[in-house]
Design a protein around this motif. Structure first.
Motif: not given
Length: 128
Positions: A71, A91-93, A98
């Motif tokens: 991230v 921004r996120a997993h 992703i």
């Protein structure tokens, strides 16, 4: 600027970034043994650094891959028939995917919008 040299290869490297140049830059590499070079590329895992586009919008995308990206890490996404890569920040997993947020200039935003219009059906098109 730095001069890098290894074996029969050398090049100049400098801290220089202009978006228009980066979007159109190509590097030509000549090798004496293509099969040996490809084995080297595969052994390093370079060829496998890709993913499946799960979803995309003007603001970002979800990419299915085992990227190992953290991230906040920056990368770029290349789409078929889009002339330039789309720079992003992770921004996120979510599982093996992703979520990325795009960071680009207005010209790239317009190109992406045109790409989306060509490749992603709209709600009104689905209704007909």
């Amino acid at each position: 600027m730095a001069y890098l040299h290894r074996g029969d290869c050398s090049f100049l490297l400098q801290d220089f970034y202009v978006l228009e140049h980066a979007d159109n830059f190509m590097m030509h590499l000549i090798v004496t043994d293509v099969d040996a070079w490809w084995r080297h590329v595969e052994a390093k895992g370079i060829a496998s650094k890709s993913g499946e586009l799960v979803g995309i919008s003007e603001g970002g995308a979800m990419i299915g891959c085992e990227s190992g990206m953290k991230v906040g890490e920056k990368g770029s996404l290349r789409l078929s028939d889009l002339s330039s890569a789309l720079p992003f920040v992770v921004r996120a997993h979510e599982g093996e995917a992703i979520h990325v947020e795009f960071h680009f200039a207005k010209a790239q935003a317009a190109s992406l919008q045109e790409w989306l219009n060509r490749h992603i059906p709209t709600t009104s098109a689905l209704a007909s």
